[in-house]
Write a protein that holds these residues in place. Structure first.
Motif, PDB file in Angstrom:
ATOM      1  N   PRO A   1       0.816  -1.227   0.000  1.00 53.72           N
ATOM      2  CA  PRO A   1       0.000   0.000   0.000  1.00 53.72           C
ATOM      3  C   PRO A   1       0.845   1.271   0.000  1.00 53.72           C
ATOM      4  CG  PRO A   1      -0.914  -1.595   1.519  1.00 53.72           C
ATOM      5  CD  PRO A   1       0.386  -2.171   1.056  1.00 53.72           C
ATOM      6  N   GLU A   2       1.963   1.254   0.704  1.00 58.63           N
ATOM      7  CA  GLU A   2       2.802   2.462   0.775  1.00 58.63           C
ATOM      8  C   GLU A   2       3.506   2.776  -0.539  1.00 58.63           C
ATOM      9  OE1 GLU A   2       5.188  -0.918   2.842  1.00 58.63           O
ATOM     10  OE2 GLU A   2       3.091  -0.256   2.645  1.00 58.63           O
ATOM     11  N   ASP A   3       3.513   1.803  -1.460  1.00 60.99           N
ATOM     12  CA  ASP A   3       4.159   2.020  -2.761  1.00 60.99           C
ATOM     13  C   ASP A   3       3.167   2.437  -3.848  1.00 60.99           C
ATOM     14  OD1 ASP A   3       6.626   1.306  -1.708  1.00 60.99           O
ATOM     15  OD2 ASP A   3       6.392  -0.818  -2.228  1.00 60.99           O
ATOM     16  N   VAL A   4       1.903   2.587  -3.476  1.00 62.15           N
ATOM     17  CA  VAL A   4       0.865   2.958  -4.442  1.00 62.15           C
ATOM     18  C   VAL A   4       0.353   4.356  -4.110  1.00 62.15           C
ATOM     19  CG1 VAL A   4      -1.356   2.327  -5.442  1.00 62.15           C
ATOM     20  CG2 VAL A   4       0.212   0.531  -4.649  1.00 62.15           C
ATOM     21  N   THR A   5       0.403   5.253  -5.071  1.00 61.23           N
ATOM     22  CA  THR A   5      -0.007   6.633  -4.815  1.00 61.23           C
ATOM     23  C   THR A   5      -0.887   7.169  -5.939  1.00 61.23           C
ATOM     24  OG1 THR A   5       2.009   7.460  -5.902  1.00 61.23           O
ATOM     25  CG2 THR A   5       2.083   7.161  -3.508  1.00 61.23           C
ATOM     26  N   LEU A   6      -1.820   8.037  -5.564  1.00 61.55           N
ATOM     27  CA  LEU A   6      -2.573   8.790  -6.565  1.00 61.55           C
ATOM     28  C   LEU A   6      -1.695   9.913  -7.080  1.00 61.55           C
ATOM     29  CD1 LEU A   6      -6.078   9.056  -4.846  1.00 61.55           C
ATOM     30  CD2 LEU A   6      -5.460   7.620  -6.803  1.00 61.55           C
ATOM     31  N   VAL A   7      -1.797  10.229  -8.349  1.00 58.34           N
ATOM     32  CA  VAL A   7      -0.983  11.285  -8.945  1.00 58.34           C
ATOM     33  C   VAL A   7      -1.865  12.239  -9.732  1.00 58.34           C
ATOM     34  CG1 VAL A   7       1.075   9.815  -9.062  1.00 58.34           C
ATOM     35  CG2 VAL A   7      -0.500   9.890 -11.009  1.00 58.34           C
ATOM     36  N   SER A   8      -1.315  13.392 -10.032  1.00 61.41           N
ATOM     37  CA  SER A   8      -1.997  14.388 -10.871  1.00 61.41           C
ATOM     38  C   SER A   8      -3.395  14.704 -10.376  1.00 61.41           C
ATOM     39  CB  SER A   8      -2.041  13.917 -12.332  1.00 61.41           C
ATOM     40  OG  SER A   8      -0.741  13.676 -12.823  1.00 61.41           O
ATOM     41  N   GLY A   9      -3.510  14.974  -9.085  1.00 59.41           N
ATOM     42  CA  GLY A   9      -4.786  15.371  -8.520  1.00 59.41           C
ATOM     43  C   GLY A   9      -5.835  14.279  -8.517  1.00 59.41           C
ATOM     44  N   GLY A  10      -5.398  13.026  -8.504  1.00 63.17           N
ATOM     45  CA  GLY A  10      -6.341  11.920  -8.483  1.00 63.17           C
ATOM     46  C   GLY A  10      -6.756  11.413  -9.849  1.00 63.17           C
ATOM     47  N   THR A  11      -6.225  12.004 -10.909  1.00 61.31           N
ATOM     48  CA  THR A  11      -6.560  11.529 -12.256  1.00 61.31           C
ATOM     49  C   THR A  11      -5.708  10.341 -12.665  1.00 61.31           C
ATOM     50  OG1 THR A  11      -4.989  13.032 -13.335  1.00 61.31           O
ATOM     51  CG2 THR A  11      -7.240  13.848 -12.973  1.00 61.31           C
ATOM     52  N   GLY A  12      -4.705  10.020 -11.868  1.00 66.84           N
ATOM     53  CA  GLY A  12      -3.830   8.899 -12.192  1.00 66.84           C
ATOM     54  C   GLY A  12      -3.392   8.170 -10.955  1.00 66.84           C
ATOM     55  N   LEU A  13      -2.621   7.112 -11.171  1.00 68.58           N
ATOM     56  CA  LEU A  13      -2.170   6.282 -10.064  1.00 68.58           C
ATOM     57  C   LEU A  13      -0.826   5.687 -10.439  1.00 68.58           C
ATOM     58  CD1 LEU A  13      -4.411   3.844  -8.088  1.00 68.58           C
ATOM     59  CD2 LEU A  13      -2.272   2.992  -9.044  1.00 68.58           C
ATOM     60  N   SER A  14       0.061   5.561  -9.454  1.00 70.80           N
ATOM     61  CA  SER A  14       1.407   5.045  -9.723  1.00 70.80           C
ATOM     62  C   SER A  14       1.785   3.982  -8.710  1.00 70.80           C
ATOM     63  CB  SER A  14       2.427   6.195  -9.678  1.00 70.80           C
ATOM     64  OG  SER A  14       3.726   5.720  -9.981  1.00 70.80           O
ATOM     65  N   SER A  15       2.395   2.905  -9.195  1.00 70.66           N
ATOM     66  CA  SER A  15       2.896   1.827  -8.349  1.00 70.66           C
ATOM     67  C   SER A  15       4.200   1.325  -8.968  1.00 70.66           C
ATOM     68  CB  SER A  15       1.862   0.700  -8.264  1.00 70.66           C
ATOM     69  OG  SER A  15       1.775   0.006  -9.491  1.00 70.66           O
ATOM     70  N   PRO A  16       4.873   0.374  -8.339  1.00 69.72           N
ATOM     71  CA  PRO A  16       6.153  -0.075  -8.900  1.00 69.72           C
ATOM     72  C   PRO A  16       6.082  -0.555 -10.350  1.00 69.72           C
ATOM     73  CG  PRO A  16       5.967  -0.821  -6.644  1.00 69.72           C
ATOM     74  CD  PRO A  16       4.644  -0.191  -6.993  1.00 69.72           C
ATOM     75  N   VAL A  17       5.019  -1.243 -10.725  1.00 71.55           N
ATOM     76  CA  VAL A  17       4.902  -1.758 -12.090  1.00 71.55           C
ATOM     77  C   VAL A  17       3.781  -1.065 -12.855  1.00 71.55           C
ATOM     78  CG1 VAL A  17       4.404  -3.805 -13.502  1.00 71.55           C
ATOM     79  CG2 VAL A  17       5.864  -4.007 -11.482  1.00 71.55           C
ATOM     80  N   TYR A  18       2.617  -0.912 -12.259  1.00 72.15           N
ATOM     81  CA  TYR A  18       1.440  -0.377 -12.930  1.00 72.15           C
ATOM     82  C   TYR A  18       1.354   1.141 -12.781  1.00 72.15           C
ATOM     83  CZ  TYR A  18      -3.502   0.560 -13.929  1.00 72.15           C
ATOM     84  OH  TYR A  18      -4.677   1.064 -14.426  1.00 72.15           O
ATOM     85  N   HIS A  19       1.079   1.797 -13.924  1.00 74.92           N
ATOM     86  CA  HIS A  19       0.941   3.257 -13.923  1.00 74.92           C
ATOM     87  C   HIS A  19      -0.275   3.641 -14.763  1.00 74.92           C
ATOM     88  CE1 HIS A  19       4.971   3.848 -12.159  1.00 74.92           C
ATOM     89  NE2 HIS A  19       5.248   2.735 -12.827  1.00 74.92           N
ATOM     90  N   LEU A  20      -1.166   4.410 -14.163  1.00 77.07           N
ATOM     91  CA  LEU A  20      -2.386   4.891 -14.822  1.00 77.07           C
ATOM     92  C   LEU A  20      -2.242   6.394 -15.012  1.00 77.07           C
ATOM     93  CD1 LEU A  20      -5.368   4.361 -15.722  1.00 77.07           C
ATOM     94  CD2 LEU A  20      -6.016   4.801 -13.339  1.00 77.07           C
ATOM     95  N   LEU A  21      -2.239   6.850 -16.264  1.00 77.07           N
ATOM     96  CA  LEU A  21      -1.931   8.240 -16.572  1.00 77.07           C
ATOM     97  C   LEU A  21      -3.005   8.866 -17.441  1.00 77.07           C
ATOM     98  CD1 LEU A  21       1.809   7.633 -17.518  1.00 77.07           C
ATOM     99  CD2 LEU A  21       0.915   8.299 -15.265  1.00 77.07           C
ATOM    100  N   ALA A  22      -3.255  10.142 -17.203  1.00 77.88           N
ATOM    101  CA  ALA A  22      -4.270  10.872 -17.967  1.00 77.88           C
ATOM    102  C   ALA A  22      -3.627  11.710 -19.063  1.00 77.88           C
ATOM    103  CB  ALA A  22      -5.076  11.775 -17.034  1.00 77.88           C
ATOM    104  N   ALA A  23      -4.175  11.609 -20.276  1.00 76.35           N
ATOM    105  CA  ALA A  23      -3.715  12.429 -21.394  1.00 76.35           C
ATOM    106  C   ALA A  23      -4.728  12.345 -22.521  1.00 76.35           C
ATOM    107  CB  ALA A  23      -2.349  11.963 -21.895  1.00 76.35           C
ATOM    108  N   ASP A  24      -4.790  13.389 -23.329  1.00 78.26           N
ATOM    109  CA  ASP A  24      -5.599  13.383 -24.542  1.00 78.26           C
ATOM    110  C   ASP A  24      -4.671  12.965 -25.674  1.00 78.26           C
ATOM    111  OD1 ASP A  24      -7.093  13.867 -26.818  1.00 78.26           O
ATOM    112  OD2 ASP A  24      -7.998  15.708 -26.042  1.00 78.26           O
ATOM    113  N   LEU A  25      -4.847  11.755 -26.174  1.00 73.49           N
ATOM    114  CA  LEU A  25      -3.942  11.191 -27.171  1.00 73.49           C
ATOM    115  C   LEU A  25      -4.014  11.905 -28.512  1.00 73.49           C
ATOM    116  CD1 LEU A  25      -4.503   7.414 -26.359  1.00 73.49           C
ATOM    117  CD2 LEU A  25      -2.552   8.843 -25.703  1.00 73.49           C
ATOM    118  N   ARG A  26      -5.011  12.766 -28.687  1.00 67.40           N
ATOM    119  CA  ARG A  26      -5.107  13.525 -29.928  1.00 67.40           C
ATOM    120  C   ARG A  26      -4.167  14.716 -29.928  1.00 67.40           C
ATOM    121  NH1 ARG A  26     -11.425  14.340 -29.186  1.00 67.40           N
ATOM    122  NH2 ARG A  26     -10.490  15.043 -27.226  1.00 67.40           N
ATOM    123  N   SER A  27      -3.696  15.110 -28.758  1.00 66.17           N
ATOM    124  CA  SER A  27      -2.761  16.233 -28.655  1.00 66.17           C
ATOM    125  C   SER A  27      -1.388  15.824 -29.158  1.00 66.17           C
ATOM    126  CB  SER A  27      -2.663  16.698 -27.199  1.00 66.17           C
ATOM    127  OG  SER A  27      -3.924  17.073 -26.692  1.00 66.17           O
TER     128      SER A  27
END
Length: 356
Positions: free
Chosen positions: A151-177
């Motif tokens: 649990p201590e290695d998992v954090t919300l990022v970018s104001g809660g729009t993403g999440l980061s862990s040692p292997v898994y990363h959830l990131l927000a972006a508009d791919l059309r940009s």
């Protein structure tokens, strides 16, 4: 992650948010996958965590949608698992970047299976609206959170729009940009002493499941080229691969009906225009200097890519009356895959076997 076939909620408001219609396809895809799981086409204990509110109580989808969801899943799973195996044969862990990932559960299926030690990074990128909902679902679920590590290695990022862990990363972006403004800040090193999130020395697979078709050809081309340049400029010996799943050949009578149906739901498919025929699909990767590119329709994969015993099992799950319609729909969905090696001849020989 878009549904199969695409299903959208009706819009009656004059102020149409076309992005919302595209985002809705992810909810439809999650419901379709849950339906296929309920009917025992697929095994996926994680999809229930990403369903829209109340979706678990909806009726199962028709057999045509369940079968389409099954065939799509089996084909992409096969290519992804093969990619991981080839990476391991090089003695390397691999990276997977899922663009427009939506509610996809692939990371959890890999992280709780026999291949969990083969992943160096698993990165998902999508609209902020989608990643915010997914981050919340992950935090709420013990099953999903447990696969991320301590649990201590998992954090919300970018104001809660993403999440980061040692292997898994959830990131927000508009791919059309422009990737320079959308992807580079997320994936490249931030300074001379930092390590990049995306390691250019590792075999890396890009997943595009029903995402490029909603973008203009220039936008999707720029997106793929950014990754090619990123790995090319690193000077590392590695392999970049890509898998695209989407509709194509929409200029024939059946395709025109599909397009018209989508337009009434405020969805356009500008990305389908460069791919009017099956033969044109390979250009998706060849135009970016990939050494090999192949494609198959879901119809052909259903006919020859699934073992006879499995086809027999599937045929007994539900009665399908619309066989002709199923064949037509499956013939308008394709999986295209390709690879580009930045290494030696031995590397190229190995990856040339990446196929059905």
């Amino acid at each position: 992650m878009s549904s199969f076939p695409p299903r959208f909620m009706d819009g009656h408001d004059e102020r149409i948010d076309t992005d919302a219609a595209v985002r809705q396809t992810d909810s439809d895809a999650a419901i379709a996958r849950f339906s296929a799981v309920q009917k025992q086409y697929l095994y996926d204990p994680f999809i229930k965590h990403f369903l829209p509110r109340g979706a678990q109580h909806q009726s199962a989808r028709p057999p045509l949608i369940n079968i389409g969801t099954y065939v799509r899943s089996q084909a992409i799973d096969y290519l992804v698992n093969q990619w991981i195996t080839f990476s391991a044969q090089e003695g390397k862990k691999c990276q997977i970047v899922s663009l427009g990932a939506g509610s996809d559960t692939r990371f959890w299926r890999l992280a709780t299976g026999p291949r969990k030690e083969t992943l160096a990074k698993y990165i998902e990128i999508d609209f902020a609206e989608n990643t915010t909902k997914k981050a919340m679902a992950i935090r709420k679920s013990r099953d999903l959170s447990a696969a991320l590590g301590k649990p201590e290695d998992v954090t919300l990022v970018s104001g809660g729009t993403g999440l980061s862990s040692p292997v898994y990363h959830l990131l927000a972006a508009d791919l059309r940009s422009s990737p320079t403004s959308s992807l580079a800040p997320l994936l490249q090193a931030k300074d001379a002493i930092s390590l990049p999130l995306l390691d250019p020395s590792l075999p890396t697979l890009l997943l595009f499941e029903c995402v490029l078709v909603y973008m203009t050809p220039a936008q999707s081309s720029g997106l793929i080229q950014w990754f090619v340049d990123y790995f090319s400029q690193s000077g590392s010996h590695t392999t970049l691969g890509g898998i695209v799943y989407e509709m194509f050949g929409l200029s024939d009578p059946f395709g025109k009906v599909m397009l018209a149906n989508l337009k009434t739901r405020h969805v356009e498919l500008p990305g389908a225009e460069p791919y009017p025929t099956f033969e044109s699909l390979r250009n998706r990767f060849l135009q970016h200097g990939f050494e090999e590119s192949n494609a198959t329709t879901l119809r052909d994969y259903r006919r020859s890519g699934i073992e006879s015993s499995e086809r027999q099992r599937i045929s007994q799950l539900e009665l399908l009356d619309e066989m002709e319609e199923l064949e037509l729909v499956l013939a308008h969905y394709a999986i295209t895959w390709g690879w580009k090696s930045f290494g030696d001849g031995e590397q190229k020989s190995r990856w040339s076997n990446w196929r059905f």
